[in-house]
Write a protein that holds these residues in place. Sequence first.
Motif, PDB file in Angstrom:
ATOM      1  N   LEU A 192      40.144  44.033  40.401  1.00  0.00           N
ATOM      2  CA  LEU A 192      40.564  45.408  40.163  1.00  0.00           C
ATOM      3  C   LEU A 192      39.647  46.376  40.904  1.00  0.00           C
ATOM      4  CD1 LEU A 192      41.243  45.303  36.306  1.00  0.00           C
ATOM      5  CD2 LEU A 192      42.786  44.697  38.176  1.00  0.00           C
ATOM      6  N   TRP A 193      38.389  46.006  40.997  1.00  0.00           N
ATOM      7  CA  TRP A 193      37.386  46.832  41.674  1.00  0.00           C
ATOM      8  C   TRP A 193      36.443  45.908  42.441  1.00  0.00           C
ATOM      9  CZ3 TRP A 193      37.214  51.923  42.425  1.00  0.00           C
ATOM     10  CH2 TRP A 193      36.027  52.512  42.890  1.00  0.00           C
ATOM     11  N   LYS A 194      36.122  46.277  43.670  1.00  0.00           N
ATOM     12  CA  LYS A 194      35.245  45.465  44.513  1.00  0.00           C
ATOM     13  C   LYS A 194      33.928  46.198  44.732  1.00  0.00           C
ATOM     14  CE  LYS A 194      39.011  43.260  47.082  1.00  0.00           C
ATOM     15  NZ  LYS A 194      39.553  42.954  48.433  1.00  0.00           N
ATOM     16  N   GLY A 195      32.825  45.521  44.396  1.00  0.00           N
ATOM     17  CA  GLY A 195      31.514  46.111  44.604  1.00  0.00           C
ATOM     18  C   GLY A 195      31.276  46.431  46.068  1.00  0.00           C
ATOM     19  N   ALA A 196      30.508  47.498  46.308  1.00  0.00           N
ATOM     20  CA  ALA A 196      30.287  47.980  47.678  1.00  0.00           C
ATOM     21  C   ALA A 196      29.567  46.938  48.524  1.00  0.00           C
ATOM     22  CB  ALA A 196      29.477  49.270  47.636  1.00  0.00           C
ATOM     23  N   LYS A 197      29.955  46.884  49.792  1.00  0.00           N
ATOM     24  CA  LYS A 197      29.323  46.033  50.785  1.00  0.00           C
ATOM     25  C   LYS A 197      28.872  46.910  51.949  1.00  0.00           C
ATOM     26  CE  LYS A 197      31.960  41.855  49.686  1.00  0.00           C
ATOM     27  NZ  LYS A 197      32.635  42.409  48.510  1.00  0.00           N
ATOM     28  N   PRO A 198      27.898  46.443  52.732  1.00  0.00           N
ATOM     29  CA  PRO A 198      27.425  47.248  53.864  1.00  0.00           C
ATOM     30  C   PRO A 198      28.564  47.600  54.822  1.00  0.00           C
ATOM     31  CG  PRO A 198      25.950  45.399  53.465  1.00  0.00           C
ATOM     32  CD  PRO A 198      27.148  45.180  52.597  1.00  0.00           C
ATOM     33  N   GLN A 199      28.518  48.808  55.364  1.00  0.00           N
ATOM     34  CA  GLN A 199      29.470  49.313  56.368  1.00  0.00           C
ATOM     35  C   GLN A 199      30.889  49.471  55.832  1.00  0.00           C
ATOM     36  OE1 GLN A 199      28.602  46.360  59.614  1.00  0.00           O
ATOM     37  NE2 GLN A 199      28.112  48.201  60.793  1.00  0.00           N
ATOM     38  N   GLU A 200      31.027  49.511  54.501  1.00  0.00           N
ATOM     39  CA  GLU A 200      32.342  49.724  53.908  1.00  0.00           C
ATOM     40  C   GLU A 200      32.361  51.044  53.145  1.00  0.00           C
ATOM     41  OE1 GLU A 200      33.937  45.172  53.073  1.00  0.00           O
ATOM     42  OE2 GLU A 200      33.704  46.596  51.413  1.00  0.00           O
ATOM     43  N   SER A 255      32.938  53.479  50.085  1.00  0.00           N
ATOM     44  CA  SER A 255      32.801  53.186  48.657  1.00  0.00           C
ATOM     45  C   SER A 255      32.784  54.485  47.863  1.00  0.00           C
ATOM     46  CB  SER A 255      31.526  52.381  48.384  1.00  0.00           C
ATOM     47  OG  SER A 255      30.380  53.114  48.792  1.00  0.00           O
ATOM     48  N   TRP A 256      33.066  54.356  46.572  1.00  0.00           N
ATOM     49  CA  TRP A 256      33.105  55.486  45.654  1.00  0.00           C
ATOM     50  C   TRP A 256      32.299  55.131  44.405  1.00  0.00           C
ATOM     51  CZ3 TRP A 256      36.978  53.923  48.791  1.00  0.00           C
ATOM     52  CH2 TRP A 256      37.621  54.885  49.578  1.00  0.00           C
ATOM     53  N   GLU A 257      31.777  56.155  43.752  1.00  0.00           N
ATOM     54  CA  GLU A 257      31.047  55.944  42.503  1.00  0.00           C
ATOM     55  C   GLU A 257      32.013  55.513  41.404  1.00  0.00           C
ATOM     56  OE1 GLU A 257      28.003  55.809  41.797  1.00  0.00           O
ATOM     57  OE2 GLU A 257      27.046  56.648  43.601  1.00  0.00           O
ATOM     58  N   SER A 258      31.536  54.609  40.564  1.00  0.00           N
ATOM     59  CA  SER A 258      32.343  54.145  39.440  1.00  0.00           C
ATOM     60  C   SER A 258      31.416  53.725  38.313  1.00  0.00           C
ATOM     61  CB  SER A 258      33.211  52.958  39.871  1.00  0.00           C
ATOM     62  OG  SER A 258      32.455  51.753  39.853  1.00  0.00           O
ATOM     63  N   PRO A 259      31.939  53.446  37.132  1.00  0.00           N
ATOM     64  CA  PRO A 259      31.095  52.948  36.037  1.00  0.00           C
ATOM     65  C   PRO A 259      30.427  51.617  36.354  1.00  0.00           C
ATOM     66  CG  PRO A 259      33.204  53.719  35.202  1.00  0.00           C
ATOM     67  CD  PRO A 259      33.311  53.706  36.683  1.00  0.00           C
ATOM     68  N   TRP A 260      30.919  50.909  37.364  1.00  0.00           N
ATOM     69  CA  TRP A 260      30.393  49.587  37.691  1.00  0.00           C
ATOM     70  C   TRP A 260      29.557  49.606  38.974  1.00  0.00           C
ATOM     71  CZ3 TRP A 260      35.629  50.924  37.716  1.00  0.00           C
ATOM     72  CH2 TRP A 260      36.200  50.961  36.436  1.00  0.00           C
ATOM     73  N   GLY A 261      29.192  50.801  39.398  1.00  0.00           N
ATOM     74  CA  GLY A 261      28.464  50.953  40.658  1.00  0.00           C
ATOM     75  C   GLY A 261      29.416  51.369  41.760  1.00  0.00           C
ATOM     76  N   ARG A 262      28.875  51.607  42.938  1.00  0.00           N
ATOM     77  CA  ARG A 262      29.717  52.008  44.061  1.00  0.00           C
ATOM     78  C   ARG A 262      30.615  50.844  44.472  1.00  0.00           C
ATOM     79  NH1 ARG A 262      28.839  56.855  46.213  1.00  0.00           N
ATOM     80  NH2 ARG A 262      30.152  56.303  47.990  1.00  0.00           N
ATOM     81  N   GLY A 263      31.826  51.195  44.883  1.00  0.00           N
ATOM     82  CA  GLY A 263      32.768  50.160  45.303  1.00  0.00           C
ATOM     83  C   GLY A 263      34.085  50.797  45.700  1.00  0.00           C
ATOM     84  N   ARG A 264      35.117  49.981  45.747  1.00  0.00           N
ATOM     85  CA  ARG A 264      36.449  50.457  46.125  1.00  0.00           C
ATOM     86  C   ARG A 264      37.500  49.663  45.360  1.00  0.00           C
ATOM     87  NH1 ARG A 264      38.611  46.983  50.187  1.00  0.00           N
ATOM     88  NH2 ARG A 264      37.051  45.581  51.101  1.00  0.00           N
ATOM     89  N   PRO A 265      38.746  50.170  45.309  1.00  0.00           N
ATOM     90  CA  PRO A 265      39.778  49.485  44.516  1.00  0.00           C
ATOM     91  C   PRO A 265      40.191  48.152  45.136  1.00  0.00           C
ATOM     92  CG  PRO A 265      40.390  51.769  45.019  1.00  0.00           C
ATOM     93  CD  PRO A 265      39.227  51.425  45.886  1.00  0.00           C
ATOM     94  N   GLY A 266      40.648  47.249  44.271  1.00  0.00           N
ATOM     95  CA  GLY A 266      41.352  46.070  44.746  1.00  0.00           C
ATOM     96  C   GLY A 266      42.739  46.456  45.230  1.00  0.00           C
TER      97      GLY A 266
END
Length: 579
Positions: A242-250, A252-263
């Motif tokens: 549902l949510w993917k944790g942030a990776k380098p060079q990608e 990302s957005w702030e979320s309750p689970w840390g920076r990441g992006r939607p699945g």
Amino acid sequence: MFMFQNVMMCVRLNNTRLLQLKHATRHYLYGSIRIPSKTQFRRAHFCSGEEKIWKEPKGYDTGIKTFNSLTKRKEPLILAKEGTATWYSCGPTVYDHAHLGHACSYVRFDILQRILSRVFGINVIHVMVITDIDDKIIKRSLEENISPTVVARMYEEEFKNDMLSLKVLPPTVYMRVTENIPHIITFIQGIIQNGHAYPTSSGDVYFDIRSIKHRYGKLVEVGEVVGEPGDTDKQDPRDFALWKGAKPQEPSWESPWGRGRPGWHIECSTIASYVFGNQLDIHSGGIDLAFPHHENEIAQCEAYHQCGQWGNYFLHSGHLHLKGSTEKMSKSLKNYITIKDFLQSYSADEFRMFCLLTKYRSAIDYSDASMTEARSSLASIAAFFHNAEAYMKGQLLCPSVQEGLLWERLAATQASVQTALTDDFDTPRAINAIMSLVHHGNRQLQAVTKGDSSSRSPQVFGAILSYIRGFLDVLGVDVLDRKMFQVADACGMLENVVEELVRFRSEVRIFALAAEDPVPGGAPQRKSHPRPDREPLLRACDALRRDLAPLGIHIKDRGTNSTWEISRQKAVPENREGA
């Protein structure tokens, strides 16, 4: 005994999920995320033996029967509100050119929506999502060394232009994933709160397939299939992100689970729910999206809304195959034809007829032969139009027409077409009925050198022409291709005409501006002047420039050179002046 085992299974699942969520929330106590109470768990879990049974909706019966992928059979199309259909479709992932396989699905569903609105009087509220953040977009942005946003916007605009070229009506609204991140985060939080998802130590959030047990697999019998690749913290291989944790060079957005992006799947569930709430009439897409994408959408929505049936009807279009190939047209197989390349050889109307000649949910073979068949069908109708119009104008002499027979044929055709469209939008049968009417009309239009002018029947041919034109217009087909000439060719043709016109005018001006011959033995002239007998040519050139300006064609003279441009805005007429 069965009921006792079922209850015990539910208890074991609930206890397991409570332990899992307690472990996860030690690391992720944030905002509104909390461990659901036991009461909430009992409400959120589904342990009924009736989990996959489709329930016929209550509401307005359209009189149409359509094939529902949820039941694998034709069902009465019943809408929640009379005269209105809520319709969601998965739009493109905008990382590359759209190809003919995409075009086939979008054109087919455009035809269905046109039929719903213009034949059955249904107001279709159509929402389409543009996936503008995705692994493929990120990969392309890194390859091209430009931002993912630029990649997405560039191909989004190209997609919309392709759809315009194919005469696909735009949805009621396009919605981008990146503009709905807050809604997506809230939606994920709701799924977690209802006990159907869990975060991991790596910042990912996964949907818990085991939490919905037998409810998973409404579209496809999935069994113990291998799920999406992902973090090793997944509790079941089938669980999806549902949510993917942030990776380098990608991005990302702030979320309750840390920076990441939607699945991938969560975007559609969120946006469809954001617009339409907990009930959707129709969901459409290519058959390749049924699993896992649409299956996961259903799981997410029913977990979030805690309902037993979120989408009432799932409509899927068949694959487009290259003739002789069993594989679908796709970018990954590199066996595709872009829409732009296709339109160099065929028209949008020919492609639309190609789609009409097969059922929307059937696989379809693309080849020069199948396109020739579509082109031939359009040519036959166009020829009939020409002959019937000539007959009505008195330019075509024929023997006495069997007028009564033609009126009967017209009535039978109208009934056949209506019946075909109520039967799962059966366009091949409807087109066959139209072609049969054309055939019988042509049989009555046999030219002769002398005819009985007192026995003419133009009215019946007028009625037939009016009906066929109106029906094809409903489907988005212009037999004479007038709209395509206006939209696709007019600009290029106009530019060519203006170029030739300005070139000719420039040659006239150069000739008219030529100086008078010097007087032999006379003093040198300080300033050359055009010959008096050529001044009418200059005035004509000025008049042409002045008259074209209000039409949006602007000619600018710079000495003996002239430039031009076309603008959409009409100019204020210029004052009369010399060249």
